[in-house]
Design a protein around this motif. Structure first.
Motif, short mmCIF file in Angstrom:
data_model
loop_
_atom_site.label_atom_id
_atom_site.label_comp_id
_atom_site.label_asym_id
_atom_site.label_seq_id
_atom_site.Cartn_x
_atom_site.Cartn_y
_atom_site.Cartn_z
N ARG A 31 0.88 -1.17 0.00
CA ARG A 31 0.00 0.00 0.00
C ARG A 31 0.91 1.21 0.00
O ARG A 31 1.88 1.26 0.73
N ARG A 32 0.59 2.18 -0.83
CA ARG A 32 1.45 3.36 -0.99
C ARG A 32 0.68 4.61 -0.61
O ARG A 32 -0.52 4.71 -0.81
N TYR A 33 1.42 5.56 -0.09
CA TYR A 33 0.88 6.90 0.17
C TYR A 33 1.87 7.91 -0.39
O TYR A 33 3.07 7.80 -0.16
N THR A 34 1.35 8.86 -1.12
CA THR A 34 2.16 10.01 -1.53
C THR A 34 1.34 11.25 -1.21
O THR A 34 0.10 11.23 -1.31
N SER A 35 2.01 12.31 -0.82
CA SER A 35 1.29 13.54 -0.50
C SER A 35 0.60 14.11 -1.75
O SER A 35 -0.35 14.86 -1.63
N ASP A 36 1.04 13.70 -2.93
CA ASP A 36 0.41 14.17 -4.17
C ASP A 36 -0.81 13.33 -4.56
O ASP A 36 -1.80 13.86 -5.06
N ASP A 37 -0.75 12.00 -4.36
CA ASP A 37 -1.79 11.11 -4.87
C ASP A 37 -2.63 10.40 -3.81
O ASP A 37 -3.56 9.69 -4.15
#
Length: 112
Positions: A31-37
């Motif tokens: 699971r990924r988190y980016t402040s953009d997406d």
């Protein structure tokens, strides 16, 4: 002349190294988190023994962080046909070791 015992030992060492490399290079679901997406499912792949990694998902840019030293990394994002270096240096989060922040751009990238 090499003895059979030495040849078997050498072959065993090579096979073990190849197996270890293939396991570490295998992509894993994450699971990924980016402040953009925001949050979404992705594929996580370790790319070296230092902890550098690549995360990708269909429809999203691919991110690569290459470890420069303990707790510090440089990265780039793949935007289709080209890699674009991320400005500055990313710093590993003290609160969550799966997260990296870039103080220069105020962005965050995590992969669990």
């Amino acid at each position: 002349m090499m003895t059979l015992k030495k040849m078997l030992f050498g072959g065993g060492v090579c096979a073990a190294a190849l197996l270890a490399f293939s396991i570490s290079a295998e992509a894993k679901r994450a699971r990924r988190y980016t402040s953009d997406d925001g949050y979404f499912s992705c594929s996580y792949r370790a790319i070296d023994d230092a902890g550098s990694f690549r995360i990708s998902a269909p429809g999203y840019p691919t991110y690569v962080l290459e470890i420069d030293g303990p707790g510090f990394a440089y990265g780039y994002v793949n935007l289709g046909r080209r890699n674009v270096p991320l400005p500055g240096q990313s710093v590993r989060s003290r609160d969550d070791g799966a997260c990296w922040s870039n103080p220069q751009t105020s962005t965050k990238l995590c992969a669990w």
